[in-house]
Design a protein around this motif. Structure first.
Motif, PDB file in Angstrom:
ATOM      1  N   LEU A  98       1.221  -1.745   0.246  1.00 19.99           N
ATOM      2  CA  LEU A  98       0.379   0.309  -0.413  1.00 19.99           C
ATOM      3  C   LEU A  98       1.173   1.409   0.403  1.00 19.99           C
ATOM      4  N   ARG A  99       0.898   2.422  -1.116  1.00 18.13           N
ATOM      5  CA  ARG A  99       2.008   3.025  -1.086  1.00 18.13           C
ATOM      6  C   ARG A  99       1.443   4.054  -2.077  1.00 18.13           C
ATOM      7  N   PRO A 100       1.922   5.507  -1.815  1.00 20.73           N
ATOM      8  CA  PRO A 100       1.099   6.670  -2.661  1.00 20.73           C
ATOM      9  C   PRO A 100       1.650   6.674  -4.633  1.00 20.73           C
ATOM     10  N   PHE A 101       0.349   6.906  -5.544  1.00 24.64           N
ATOM     11  CA  PHE A 101       0.391   7.010  -6.433  1.00 24.64           C
ATOM     12  C   PHE A 101       1.502   7.066  -6.965  1.00 24.64           C
ATOM     13  N   ASN A 102       2.086   7.337  -8.075  1.00 24.11           N
ATOM     14  CA  ASN A 102       2.945   7.569  -8.818  1.00 24.11           C
ATOM     15  C   ASN A 102       2.890   7.928 -10.698  1.00 24.11           C
ATOM     16  N   ALA A 103       3.445   7.803 -11.146  1.00 21.26           N
ATOM     17  CA  ALA A 103       3.248   8.536 -12.121  1.00 21.26           C
ATOM     18  C   ALA A 103       3.144   7.195 -13.259  1.00 21.26           C
ATOM     19  N   ALA A 104       3.659   6.498 -12.972  1.00 18.20           N
ATOM     20  CA  ALA A 104       3.790   4.843 -13.758  1.00 18.20           C
ATOM     21  C   ALA A 104       2.630   4.630 -13.570  1.00 18.20           C
ATOM     22  N   ASP A 105       1.355   5.093 -12.343  1.00 19.07           N
ATOM     23  CA  ASP A 105       0.523   3.621 -11.766  1.00 19.07           C
ATOM     24  C   ASP A 105      -0.834   4.589 -12.910  1.00 19.07           C
ATOM     25  N   HIS A 106      -0.395   5.364 -13.837  1.00 13.41           N
ATOM     26  CA  HIS A 106      -1.320   6.239 -14.967  1.00 13.41           C
ATOM     27  C   HIS A 106      -1.775   5.062 -15.547  1.00 13.41           C
ATOM     28  N   ASP A 107      -2.198   4.203 -16.781  1.00 18.18           N
ATOM     29  CA  ASP A 107      -2.854   3.623 -17.767  1.00 18.18           C
ATOM     30  C   ASP A 107      -3.767   2.304 -16.623  1.00 18.18           C
ATOM     31  N   ALA A 108      -2.927   1.878 -15.846  1.00 15.75           N
ATOM     32  CA  ALA A 108      -3.261   1.098 -15.060  1.00 15.75           C
ATOM     33  C   ALA A 108      -4.730   1.632 -14.113  1.00 15.75           C
TER      34      ALA A 108
END
Length: 178
Positions: A11-21
């Motif tokens: 469980l972590r903060p979102f990052n830019a790499a999470d955008h598409d998913a």
């Protein structure tokens, strides 16, 4: 920026790499049928929310990442209402039925009570999705019944159900299990 590990999740903060998913998840009508995010119907609307909410709210919004595959399987977040934290979550359909919501929720309860300072945690769900109620009960939350009736844009009327857990009840359960 807090991060938590459970048996199967990060469980972590979102990052830019999470955008598409996350975009695929939140633009899926099945996933957001009863969530506030159903208004994000276009990639542009999602992009704005991704930047201003999911990337910005690093203390209250968490990406759920599978520890083995490192795939984004969902999210969990706290919405503040005075001294109450209202839990919202969503999972990608491939992650449904694996127990991730309860696993992540149990990990976040301590954070909600002790770090964010909530006196109460609540979670709401549509009566058309009774599995959410079962998950909340599994997390030790108590059934509060019908919170309100709501008519969705498609004309369907749902009952918003609520579960809660008060901090003293959570503390008692922690003491009993120690």
């Amino acid at each position: 920026m807090p991060e938590f590990l459970t048996e199967r999740l990060v469980l972590r903060p979102f990052n830019a790499a999470d955008h598409d998913a996350l975009q695929a998840m939140l633009l899926d009508p099945q996933v957001v049928a009863y969530l506030r995010y159903r208004v994000l119907t276009t990639p542009a609307a999602f992009d704005d929310s991704f930047k201003t909410h999911f990337l910005a709210d690093t203390d209250t919004t968490f990406a759920l990442e599978n520890r083995q595959t490192h795939e984004l399987v969902g999210f969990y977040e706290f919405h503040e209402d005075g001294t109450t934290g209202i839990l919202t979550y969503a999972l990608a359909p491939a992650a449904w039925g694996h127990g991730y919501v309860a696993e992540a929720g149990l990990a976040l309860m301590q954070y909600g009570f002790e770090t964010l300072g909530f006196d109460e945690l609540q979670a709401h769900y549509a009566d058309a999705n009774p599995n959410s109620g079962r998950v909340m009960a599994k997390m030790g939350m108590h059934d509060m019944g019908v919170l309100k009736a709501k008519t969705l844009p498609d004309g369907q009327t749902i009952h918003v159900m609520a579960y809660n857990l008060m901090k003293p009840d959570w503390q008692d359960a922690q003491s009993a299990s120690a």
